[in-house]
Write a protein that holds these residues in place. Structure first.
Motif, PDB file in Angstrom:
ATOM      1  N   ASN A 117      -2.661  35.862  35.342  1.00  0.00           N
ATOM      2  CA  ASN A 117      -2.682  36.453  34.008  1.00  0.00           C
ATOM      3  C   ASN A 117      -3.235  35.443  33.005  1.00  0.00           C
ATOM      4  O   ASN A 117      -2.524  34.558  32.541  1.00  0.00           O
ATOM      5  CB  ASN A 117      -1.266  36.886  33.622  1.00  0.00           C
ATOM      6  CG  ASN A 117      -1.203  37.565  32.278  1.00  0.00           C
ATOM      7  OD1 ASN A 117      -2.168  37.585  31.534  1.00  0.00           O
ATOM      8  ND2 ASN A 117      -0.053  38.106  31.956  1.00  0.00           N
ATOM      9  N   THR A 118      -4.526  35.587  32.700  1.00  0.00           N
ATOM     10  CA  THR A 118      -5.144  34.743  31.679  1.00  0.00           C
ATOM     11  C   THR A 118      -5.875  35.631  30.680  1.00  0.00           C
ATOM     12  O   THR A 118      -6.226  36.776  30.990  1.00  0.00           O
ATOM     13  CB  THR A 118      -6.162  33.753  32.284  1.00  0.00           C
ATOM     14  OG1 THR A 118      -7.268  34.495  32.806  1.00  0.00           O
ATOM     15  CG2 THR A 118      -5.536  32.902  33.386  1.00  0.00           C
ATOM     16  N   MET A 119      -6.121  35.114  29.501  1.00  0.00           N
ATOM     17  CA  MET A 119      -6.859  35.856  28.489  1.00  0.00           C
ATOM     18  C   MET A 119      -8.274  36.154  28.982  1.00  0.00           C
ATOM     19  O   MET A 119      -8.792  37.245  28.780  1.00  0.00           O
ATOM     20  CB  MET A 119      -6.902  35.066  27.176  1.00  0.00           C
ATOM     21  CG  MET A 119      -7.503  35.842  26.029  1.00  0.00           C
ATOM     22  SD  MET A 119      -6.542  37.278  25.510  1.00  0.00           S
ATOM     23  CE  MET A 119      -5.160  36.487  24.727  1.00  0.00           C
ATOM     24  N   ASP A 120      -8.901  35.200  29.678  1.00  0.00           N
ATOM     25  CA  ASP A 120     -10.246  35.419  30.211  1.00  0.00           C
ATOM     26  C   ASP A 120     -10.264  36.558  31.221  1.00  0.00           C
ATOM     27  O   ASP A 120     -11.166  37.396  31.211  1.00  0.00           O
ATOM     28  CB  ASP A 120     -10.788  34.145  30.870  1.00  0.00           C
ATOM     29  CG  ASP A 120     -11.196  33.093  29.860  1.00  0.00           C
ATOM     30  OD1 ASP A 120     -11.398  33.433  28.674  1.00  0.00           O
ATOM     31  OD2 ASP A 120     -11.329  31.922  30.258  1.00  0.00           O
ATOM     32  N   ASN A 121      -9.271  36.606  32.099  1.00  0.00           N
ATOM     33  CA  ASN A 121      -9.204  37.681  33.083  1.00  0.00           C
ATOM     34  C   ASN A 121      -8.983  39.030  32.401  1.00  0.00           C
ATOM     35  O   ASN A 121      -9.586  40.032  32.785  1.00  0.00           O
ATOM     36  CB  ASN A 121      -8.085  37.431  34.100  1.00  0.00           C
ATOM     37  CG  ASN A 121      -8.459  36.382  35.117  1.00  0.00           C
ATOM     38  OD1 ASN A 121      -9.607  35.970  35.222  1.00  0.00           O
ATOM     39  ND2 ASN A 121      -7.480  35.935  35.873  1.00  0.00           N
ATOM     40  N   THR A 122      -8.131  39.053  31.393  1.00  0.00           N
ATOM     41  CA  THR A 122      -7.874  40.293  30.659  1.00  0.00           C
ATOM     42  C   THR A 122      -9.148  40.774  29.986  1.00  0.00           C
ATOM     43  O   THR A 122      -9.513  41.954  30.092  1.00  0.00           O
ATOM     44  CB  THR A 122      -6.756  40.078  29.618  1.00  0.00           C
ATOM     45  OG1 THR A 122      -5.565  39.658  30.301  1.00  0.00           O
ATOM     46  CG2 THR A 122      -6.472  41.350  28.843  1.00  0.00           C
ATOM     47  N   GLU A 123      -9.853  39.880  29.322  1.00  0.00           N
ATOM     48  CA  GLU A 123     -11.103  40.242  28.659  1.00  0.00           C
ATOM     49  C   GLU A 123     -12.137  40.730  29.670  1.00  0.00           C
ATOM     50  O   GLU A 123     -12.840  41.710  29.417  1.00  0.00           O
ATOM     51  CB  GLU A 123     -11.654  39.051  27.869  1.00  0.00           C
ATOM     52  CG  GLU A 123     -10.832  38.747  26.639  1.00  0.00           C
ATOM     53  CD  GLU A 123     -11.263  37.479  25.924  1.00  0.00           C
ATOM     54  OE1 GLU A 123     -12.209  36.799  26.392  1.00  0.00           O
ATOM     55  OE2 GLU A 123     -10.649  37.154  24.897  1.00  0.00           O
ATOM     56  N   TYR A 124     -12.219  40.057  30.819  1.00  0.00           N
ATOM     57  CA  TYR A 124     -13.163  40.457  31.865  1.00  0.00           C
ATOM     58  C   TYR A 124     -12.880  41.883  32.331  1.00  0.00           C
ATOM     59  O   TYR A 124     -13.788  42.715  32.414  1.00  0.00           O
ATOM     60  CB  TYR A 124     -13.085  39.478  33.042  1.00  0.00           C
ATOM     61  CG  TYR A 124     -13.848  39.952  34.241  1.00  0.00           C
ATOM     62  CD1 TYR A 124     -15.230  39.817  34.308  1.00  0.00           C
ATOM     63  CD2 TYR A 124     -13.194  40.561  35.312  1.00  0.00           C
ATOM     64  CE1 TYR A 124     -15.940  40.264  35.412  1.00  0.00           C
ATOM     65  CE2 TYR A 124     -13.892  41.025  36.410  1.00  0.00           C
ATOM     66  CZ  TYR A 124     -15.260  40.873  36.456  1.00  0.00           C
ATOM     67  OH  TYR A 124     -15.970  41.330  37.547  1.00  0.00           O
ATOM     68  N   MET A 125     -11.620  42.183  32.640  1.00  0.00           N
ATOM     69  CA  MET A 125     -11.278  43.510  33.146  1.00  0.00           C
ATOM     70  C   MET A 125     -11.554  44.594  32.109  1.00  0.00           C
ATOM     71  O   MET A 125     -12.092  45.661  32.441  1.00  0.00           O
ATOM     72  CB  MET A 125      -9.815  43.556  33.602  1.00  0.00           C
ATOM     73  CG  MET A 125      -9.577  42.776  34.876  1.00  0.00           C
ATOM     74  SD  MET A 125      -7.931  43.010  35.578  1.00  0.00           S
ATOM     75  CE  MET A 125      -6.915  42.133  34.390  1.00  0.00           C
ATOM     76  N   ILE A 126     -11.226  44.329  30.848  1.00  0.00           N
ATOM     77  CA  ILE A 126     -11.491  45.309  29.795  1.00  0.00           C
ATOM     78  C   ILE A 126     -12.984  45.586  29.684  1.00  0.00           C
ATOM     79  O   ILE A 126     -13.414  46.737  29.613  1.00  0.00           O
ATOM     80  CB  ILE A 126     -10.905  44.825  28.442  1.00  0.00           C
ATOM     81  CG1 ILE A 126      -9.379  44.873  28.492  1.00  0.00           C
ATOM     82  CG2 ILE A 126     -11.445  45.679  27.279  1.00  0.00           C
ATOM     83  CD1 ILE A 126      -8.698  44.199  27.312  1.00  0.00           C
ATOM     84  N   GLU A 127     -13.793  44.538  29.696  1.00  0.00           N
ATOM     85  CA  GLU A 127     -15.239  44.715  29.583  1.00  0.00           C
ATOM     86  C   GLU A 127     -15.807  45.471  30.783  1.00  0.00           C
ATOM     87  O   GLU A 127     -16.686  46.324  30.628  1.00  0.00           O
ATOM     88  CB  GLU A 127     -15.944  43.367  29.415  1.00  0.00           C
ATOM     89  CG  GLU A 127     -15.706  42.729  28.070  1.00  0.00           C
ATOM     90  CD  GLU A 127     -16.064  43.659  26.910  1.00  0.00           C
ATOM     91  OE1 GLU A 127     -17.160  44.251  26.913  1.00  0.00           O
ATOM     92  OE2 GLU A 127     -15.225  43.802  26.005  1.00  0.00           O
ATOM     93  N   GLU A 128     -15.309  45.183  31.978  1.00  0.00           N
ATOM     94  CA  GLU A 128     -15.790  45.874  33.178  1.00  0.00           C
ATOM     95  C   GLU A 128     -15.403  47.348  33.160  1.00  0.00           C
ATOM     96  O   GLU A 128     -16.193  48.212  33.547  1.00  0.00           O
ATOM     97  CB  GLU A 128     -15.257  45.196  34.440  1.00  0.00           C
ATOM     98  CG  GLU A 128     -15.882  43.834  34.696  1.00  0.00           C
ATOM     99  CD  GLU A 128     -17.399  43.896  34.867  1.00  0.00           C
ATOM    100  OE1 GLU A 128     -17.873  44.686  35.700  1.00  0.00           O
ATOM    101  OE2 GLU A 128     -18.098  43.159  34.141  1.00  0.00           O
ATOM    102  N   ILE A 129     -14.200  47.652  32.706  1.00  0.00           N
ATOM    103  CA  ILE A 129     -13.772  49.050  32.590  1.00  0.00           C
ATOM    104  C   ILE A 129     -14.672  49.775  31.591  1.00  0.00           C
ATOM    105  O   ILE A 129     -15.145  50.886  31.855  1.00  0.00           O
ATOM    106  CB  ILE A 129     -12.287  49.140  32.167  1.00  0.00           C
ATOM    107  CG1 ILE A 129     -11.375  48.664  33.312  1.00  0.00           C
ATOM    108  CG2 ILE A 129     -11.927  50.573  31.748  1.00  0.00           C
ATOM    109  CD1 ILE A 129      -9.923  48.452  32.913  1.00  0.00           C
ATOM    110  N   LYS A 130     -14.925  49.157  30.453  1.00  0.00           N
ATOM    111  CA  LYS A 130     -15.770  49.769  29.436  1.00  0.00           C
ATOM    112  C   LYS A 130     -17.176  50.024  29.972  1.00  0.00           C
ATOM    113  O   LYS A 130     -17.742  51.096  29.747  1.00  0.00           O
ATOM    114  CB  LYS A 130     -15.824  48.885  28.185  1.00  0.00           C
ATOM    115  CG  LYS A 130     -14.540  48.947  27.377  1.00  0.00           C
ATOM    116  CD  LYS A 130     -14.389  47.910  26.302  1.00  0.00           C
ATOM    117  CE  LYS A 130     -15.563  47.518  25.503  1.00  0.00           C
ATOM    118  NZ  LYS A 130     -15.235  46.542  24.435  1.00  0.00           N
TER     119      LYS A 130
END
Length: 75
Positions: free
Chosen positions: A7-20
């Motif tokens: 659980n890192t901010m970078d991983n969270t941002e990555y997943m959100i961008e990939e979903i979008k």
């Protein structure tokens, strides 16, 4: 690719961008990594893994995913 089990901010941002990108969402329901808390990370990862595993989505699937992302944002 990073270990999404961590659980890192970078991983969270990555997943959100990939979903979008995968859902072709312009705003991604205005979801930002900073809006999620630690308990929501696993929920986001579950959504990400489901989205990543599919090539196409029905309109109702996109609506359901968008609603779930909105629920994460408000939680």
């Amino acid at each position: 690719m990073a270990d999404l089990n961590v659980n890192t901010m970078d991983n969270t941002e990555y997943m959100i961008e990939e979903i979008k990108k995968k859902l072709r969402m312009a705003t991604g329901a205005a979801l930002k990594a900073s809006q999620l808390n630690d308990e929501q990370y696993d929920d986001l990862r579950d959504i990400y893994e489901m989205v990543a595993s599919k090539n196409q989505f029905s309109i109702s699937e996109i609506e359901a995913i968008t609603m779930e992302l909105g629920r994460l944002r408000r939680a």
